[in-house]
Design a protein around this motif. Structure first.
Motif, PDB file in Angstrom:
ATOM      1  N   ARG A   1     -29.425  89.557  15.730  1.00 45.99           N
ATOM      2  CA  ARG A   1     -28.929  88.189  15.877  1.00 45.99           C
ATOM      3  C   ARG A   1     -27.402  88.185  15.929  1.00 45.99           C
TER       4      ARG A   1
ATOM      5  N   GLU B   1     -26.293  89.536  19.274  1.00 43.43           N
ATOM      6  CA  GLU B   1     -26.496  88.527  20.313  1.00 43.43           C
ATOM      7  C   GLU B   1     -25.383  87.477  20.265  1.00 43.43           C
TER       8      GLU B   1
ATOM      9  N   GLN C   1     -22.702  86.785  23.220  1.00 45.90           N
ATOM     10  CA  GLN C   1     -22.653  85.439  23.816  1.00 45.90           C
ATOM     11  C   GLN C   1     -21.241  84.871  23.712  1.00 45.90           C
TER      12      GLN C   1
ATOM     13  N   LEU D   1     -25.994  92.359  26.480  1.00 48.14           N
ATOM     14  CA  LEU D   1     -26.728  91.230  25.921  1.00 48.14           C
ATOM     15  C   LEU D   1     -28.199  91.299  26.317  1.00 48.14           C
ATOM     16  N   ALA D   2     -28.481  91.642  27.554  1.00 45.56           N
ATOM     17  CA  ALA D   2     -29.870  91.766  28.009  1.00 45.56           C
ATOM     18  C   ALA D   2     -30.609  92.833  27.210  1.00 45.56           C
TER      19      ALA D   2
ATOM     20  N   LEU E   1     -31.314  91.386  23.695  1.00 48.30           N
ATOM     21  CA  LEU E   1     -32.395  90.401  23.756  1.00 48.30           C
ATOM     22  C   LEU E   1     -33.750  91.073  23.975  1.00 48.30           C
TER      23      LEU E   1
ATOM     24  N   LYS F   1     -34.691  92.604  20.705  1.00 47.52           N
ATOM     25  CA  LYS F   1     -35.031  91.534  19.772  1.00 47.52           C
ATOM     26  C   LYS F   1     -36.429  90.974  20.049  1.00 47.52           C
ATOM     27  N   ARG F   2     -36.764  90.838  21.311  1.00 46.78           N
ATOM     28  CA  ARG F   2     -38.060  90.266  21.712  1.00 46.78           C
ATOM     29  C   ARG F   2     -39.118  91.320  21.943  1.00 46.78           C
TER      30      ARG F   2
ATOM     31  N   CYS G   1     -36.971  96.969  28.833  1.00 48.72           N
ATOM     32  CA  CYS G   1     -35.697  96.685  29.483  1.00 48.72           C
ATOM     33  C   CYS G   1     -35.530  97.654  30.649  1.00 48.72           C
TER      34      CYS G   1
END
Length: 88
Positions: free
Chosen positions: A38, A41, A45, A75-76, A79, A82-83, A87
């Motif tokens: 987090r 990210e 951002q 960032l990708a 994410l 994180k998810r 990738c």
């Protein structure tokens, strides 16, 4: 990508503090836990929002980095991790 703004990232806090000590007043250091997705990210951002399209890793005082990356690509990856997505 000459002239594009970059966010500075350091592999350890001691190196970052050494670099920070040589900069003019107004810069600050933010240490992130390596496992805090987090925080990563949010940092990336914020870098994008401020126009930093590049990341410089362990840059020297002349801003010559050991490595570079695109902020959006980093960032990708964060994410995706994180998810728990692949990738590509």
């Amino acid at each position: 990508m000459a002239g594009e703004r970059a966010a500075l990232l350091f592999s350890n806090e001691a190196l970052a503090r050494k670099h920070l000590a040589k900069l003019p007043a107004g810069y600050h250091l933010e240490a992130l836990d390596a496992s805090d997705l987090r925080a990563k990210e949010e940092f990336l951002q914020a870098a994008l929002t401020r126009g930093a399209g590049l990341l410089y890793l362990d840059a020297d005082l002349e801003l010559v980095p050991e490595a570079t990356d695109l902020t959006a690509r980093a960032l990708a990856r964060v994410l995706a991790e994180k998810r728990q997505l692949a990738c590509l």
